[in-house]
Scaffold this motif. Structure first.
Motif, PDB file in Angstrom:
ATOM      1  N   THR A 147       0.853  -1.181   0.000  1.00  0.00           N
ATOM      2  CA  THR A 147       0.000   0.000   0.000  1.00  0.00           C
ATOM      3  C   THR A 147       0.890   1.233   0.000  1.00  0.00           C
ATOM      4  OG1 THR A 147      -1.937   1.023   1.050  1.00  0.00           O
ATOM      5  CG2 THR A 147      -0.196   0.235   2.517  1.00  0.00           C
ATOM      6  N   SER A 148       0.280   2.406   0.009  1.00  0.00           N
ATOM      7  CA  SER A 148       1.015   3.666   0.092  1.00  0.00           C
ATOM      8  C   SER A 148       0.805   4.282   1.464  1.00  0.00           C
ATOM      9  CB  SER A 148       0.523   4.631  -0.991  1.00  0.00           C
ATOM     10  OG  SER A 148      -0.828   5.000  -0.733  1.00  0.00           O
ATOM     11  N   ILE A 149       1.607   5.293   1.787  1.00  0.00           N
ATOM     12  CA  ILE A 149       1.424   5.984   3.068  1.00  0.00           C
ATOM     13  C   ILE A 149       0.054   6.652   3.113  1.00  0.00           C
ATOM     14  CG2 ILE A 149       2.255   7.873   4.512  1.00  0.00           C
ATOM     15  CD1 ILE A 149       5.081   7.264   3.601  1.00  0.00           C
ATOM     16  N   ASP A 150      -0.335   7.309   2.025  1.00  0.00           N
ATOM     17  CA  ASP A 150      -1.631   7.984   2.000  1.00  0.00           C
ATOM     18  C   ASP A 150      -2.769   7.002   2.281  1.00  0.00           C
ATOM     19  OD1 ASP A 150      -0.374  10.331   1.439  1.00  0.00           O
ATOM     20  OD2 ASP A 150      -0.842  10.337  -0.702  1.00  0.00           O
ATOM     21  N   LYS A 151      -2.741   5.856   1.583  1.00  0.00           N
ATOM     22  CA  LYS A 151      -3.819   4.885   1.765  1.00  0.00           C
ATOM     23  C   LYS A 151      -3.771   4.239   3.141  1.00  0.00           C
ATOM     24  CE  LYS A 151      -4.772   3.711  -3.049  1.00  0.00           C
ATOM     25  NZ  LYS A 151      -4.854   2.610  -4.054  1.00  0.00           N
ATOM     26  N   ALA A 152      -2.575   4.147   3.717  1.00  0.00           N
ATOM     27  CA  ALA A 152      -2.478   3.592   5.068  1.00  0.00           C
ATOM     28  C   ALA A 152      -3.317   4.398   6.041  1.00  0.00           C
ATOM     29  CB  ALA A 152      -1.016   3.565   5.516  1.00  0.00           C
ATOM     30  N   PHE A 153      -3.381   5.702   5.832  1.00  0.00           N
ATOM     31  CA  PHE A 153      -4.130   6.566   6.760  1.00  0.00           C
ATOM     32  C   PHE A 153      -5.561   6.845   6.302  1.00  0.00           C
ATOM     33  CE2 PHE A 153       0.128   7.287   8.263  1.00  0.00           C
ATOM     34  CZ  PHE A 153      -0.027   7.566   9.611  1.00  0.00           C
ATOM     35  N   SER A 154      -5.947   6.307   5.149  1.00  0.00           N
ATOM     36  CA  SER A 154      -7.316   6.547   4.682  1.00  0.00           C
ATOM     37  C   SER A 154      -8.114   5.268   4.498  1.00  0.00           C
ATOM     38  CB  SER A 154      -7.304   7.333   3.365  1.00  0.00           C
ATOM     39  OG  SER A 154      -6.656   6.592   2.337  1.00  0.00           O
ATOM     40  N   ASP A 155      -7.428   4.136   4.286  1.00  0.00           N
ATOM     41  CA  ASP A 155      -8.129   2.890   3.976  1.00  0.00           C
ATOM     42  C   ASP A 155      -7.995   1.832   5.070  1.00  0.00           C
ATOM     43  OD1 ASP A 155      -8.742   4.083   1.611  1.00  0.00           O
ATOM     44  OD2 ASP A 155      -7.427   2.859   0.364  1.00  0.00           O
ATOM     45  N   ALA A 156      -7.340   2.149   6.186  1.00  0.00           N
ATOM     46  CA  ALA A 156      -7.096   1.143   7.216  1.00  0.00           C
ATOM     47  C   ALA A 156      -7.793   1.520   8.513  1.00  0.00           C
ATOM     48  CB  ALA A 156      -5.592   0.984   7.454  1.00  0.00           C
ATOM     49  N   ASP A 157      -8.104   0.486   9.287  1.00  0.00           N
ATOM     50  CA  ASP A 157      -8.705   0.703  10.611  1.00  0.00           C
ATOM     51  C   ASP A 157      -7.644   1.072  11.643  1.00  0.00           C
ATOM     52  OD1 ASP A 157     -11.588  -0.229  10.152  1.00  0.00           O
ATOM     53  OD2 ASP A 157     -10.425  -1.917   9.385  1.00  0.00           O
ATOM     54  N   ALA A 158      -6.418   0.661  11.404  1.00  0.00           N
ATOM     55  CA  ALA A 158      -5.326   0.964  12.330  1.00  0.00           C
ATOM     56  C   ALA A 158      -4.035   1.062  11.547  1.00  0.00           C
ATOM     57  CB  ALA A 158      -5.222  -0.113  13.405  1.00  0.00           C
ATOM     58  N   VAL A 159      -3.107   1.861  12.062  1.00  0.00           N
ATOM     59  CA  VAL A 159      -1.784   2.021  11.475  1.00  0.00           C
ATOM     60  C   VAL A 159      -0.753   1.650  12.535  1.00  0.00           C
ATOM     61  CG1 VAL A 159      -0.096   3.622  10.494  1.00  0.00           C
ATOM     62  CG2 VAL A 159      -2.523   3.837   9.896  1.00  0.00           C
ATOM     63  N   LEU A 160       0.190   0.777  12.172  1.00  0.00           N
ATOM     64  CA  LEU A 160       1.290   0.399  13.047  1.00  0.00           C
ATOM     65  C   LEU A 160       2.590   0.829  12.383  1.00  0.00           C
ATOM     66  CD1 LEU A 160       2.791  -1.151  15.312  1.00  0.00           C
ATOM     67  CD2 LEU A 160       2.441  -3.246  13.971  1.00  0.00           C
ATOM     68  N   VAL A 161       3.323   1.731  13.032  1.00  0.00           N
ATOM     69  CA  VAL A 161       4.627   2.169  12.536  1.00  0.00           C
ATOM     70  C   VAL A 161       5.697   1.328  13.227  1.00  0.00           C
ATOM     71  CG1 VAL A 161       6.226   4.088  12.268  1.00  0.00           C
ATOM     72  CG2 VAL A 161       3.762   4.513  12.220  1.00  0.00           C
TER      73      VAL A 161
END
Length: 446
Positions: A365-379
């Motif tokens: 995925t992309s960074i943008d989609k990580a923050f728009s298409d996911a329920d959670a983000v893990l860095v």
């Protein structure tokens, strides 16, 4: 004195050394068991990422760097830099590659060749495994142990600037090793024996593992008490004249994930070692702990995890200095936790190819989609691209956004994330979610 060098094993250790020697003007002959590696290098294509390596090979292959199938008989020095993996089940070092390389050098070269062991090995291995093959073929040998101690991302510089430790079979061998590495590095540190040099490498890496494990232990304790581990560590370190405490974080890579087990093997059993194994267990536990925390937090903020979409940023084992190395990566032990929770994992890493993310069970995925298409983000790692993320820009459109951001390295803007109504957490850090201001009820009769 030493102009023609052979390097056996063109993984990270051998390849970086070959490049550093080529830049110094040596004639380098590198061999590897992988036909794909040999073919790529002959074409000037490098099979792993390390700043500067690709440029060196593009300039020197066919001029003073060669990739034959076996070493020329007249090399002055033969450096053994093959992998010495640890068995995933028994945690015992596998020295098969080292023994095979010693036999090859014995077949290809002669007693006037200086043989250098560069691989990380249990104490006593150079004498016990490498030397017999040389003596059986030649009757005598010149043998040194000179451990590799570079950090990924800075290898070409550190091969010159870091002191090169050299231990020899005898005085003649040690002096030959000093002369050879004196042509590469600014400083050479001779030690009394092969075994002393072997223990130097293990000491450096295991001490690093220990230091990091203490920061992780503090984080787990802080989490239990609702504290911020970075606040505690920062206050403890500030102007205090004793060694600094390390911040919490994942500890992986090709060395730190296996060298403690080689150290344990060197200790020979009871009564110790006492610290090295415990530190390694803690550092291996941390990714699993974080994965379970992500699952628990997502249940709290979303009401469940089945069908949830988790975006993982950072698949290589570390982000700075940047690397594409997946050895010891946290995601490997996290994925079973996410799968058992019924989650779909998508992933991004500036250094890791999409096919590698696929191979580890994620969808690119992309960074943008990580923050728009996911329920959670893990860095997971702290690559500069993630440090540069502008949360206000990513979340400013008013569209879909994650319910949870778990920022392992605390590099994102916590205030901007929580202001957007997103739960924020990090290693050992579970701040209470901000409670939205109540909306006043309309006045009666309005």
């Amino acid at each position: 004195m030493y102009g023609k060098i052979g390097v056996v094993g063109l993984g990270y250790v051998g390849l970086t050394l070959a490049a550093a020697l080529a830049r110094k003007g040596y004639e380098v002959h590198g061999v590897d068991t992988s036909p794909a590696v040999r073919e790529a290098l002959r074409a000037g294509r490098v099979h792993l990422f390390e700043p500067g390596i690709e440029e060196v090979f593009a300039e020197t292959v066919g001029r003073n760097v060669f990739v034959p199938t076996e070493l020329p008989a007249d090399v002055d020095v033969a450096v053994i830099s093959v992998s010495t993996p640890v068995d995933d089940r028994t945690r015992q070092p596998d020295l098969t590659n080292l023994a095979a390389a010693a036999e090859q050098v014995a077949d290809w070269c002669g007693p006037d060749t200086l043989v250098v062991v560069r691989s990380t090995v249990p104490v006593g291995t150079s004498r016990r495994v490498v030397l017999p093959a040389l003596l059986a073929a030649w009757g005598r040998a010149r043998l040194v142990m000179a451990p590799e101690r570079t950090i990924q991302g800075q290898a070409l510089r550190e091969l010159v600037e870091l002191p090169q430790v050299v231990g020899g079979l005898d005085d003649e061998s040690r002096q030959a090793g000093i002369d050879f590495f004196g042509g590469l590095a600014n400083r050479v540190v001779p030690v009394s024996s092969l075994e002393a040099a072997e223990l130097v490498k293990l000491s450096n890496n295991c001490h690093t593992d220990l230091i990091y494990s203490f920061g992780n232990e503090l984080a787990l304790i802080a989490e239990r008490h609702g504290l911020d581990p970075l606040e505690v560590i920062g206050a403890a370190n500030l102007d205090y004249p004793r060694p600094d405490l390390s911040k919490p974080g994942y500890v992986g890579g090709g060395c730190l994930s296996k060298d403690p087990y080689i150290m344990i093997n060197s200790a020979g059993g009871e009564p110790g070692p006492f610290l090295v194994g415990a530190a390694r267990r803690l550092n291996e536990y941390l990714p699993v702990h974080v994965a379970n925390r992500v699952v628990d937090l997502l249940r709290q903020v979303r009401g469940g995890t089945v069908g949830a979409r988790l975006a993982v940023l950072g698949w290589a084992y570390k982000g700075w200095p940047p690397t594409d190395d997946m050895r010891g990566t946290p995601i490997a032990t996290m994925m079973p936790v996410f799968r058992s929770a019924g989650m779909t994992v998508v992933g991004h890493d500036p250094m890791v190819p999409d096919e590698v993310i696929h191979r580890h069970g994620g969808e690119p995925t992309s960074i943008d989609k990580a923050f728009s298409d996911a329920d959670a983000v893990l860095v997971i790692n702290d690559h500069p691209d993630y440090r540069a993320i502008r949360i206000e820009t990513l979340l400013g459109g008013g569209g879909p956004r994650p319910a949870l951001v778990y920022d392992s390295w605390r590099i994102l803007d916590e205030a901007a994330i929580t202001a957007a109504g997103i739960r924020y957490a990090g290693i050992g850090y579970l701040p209470y979610p901000r409670t939205p201001a109540p909306v006043p009820a309309p006045a009666r009769g309005a």
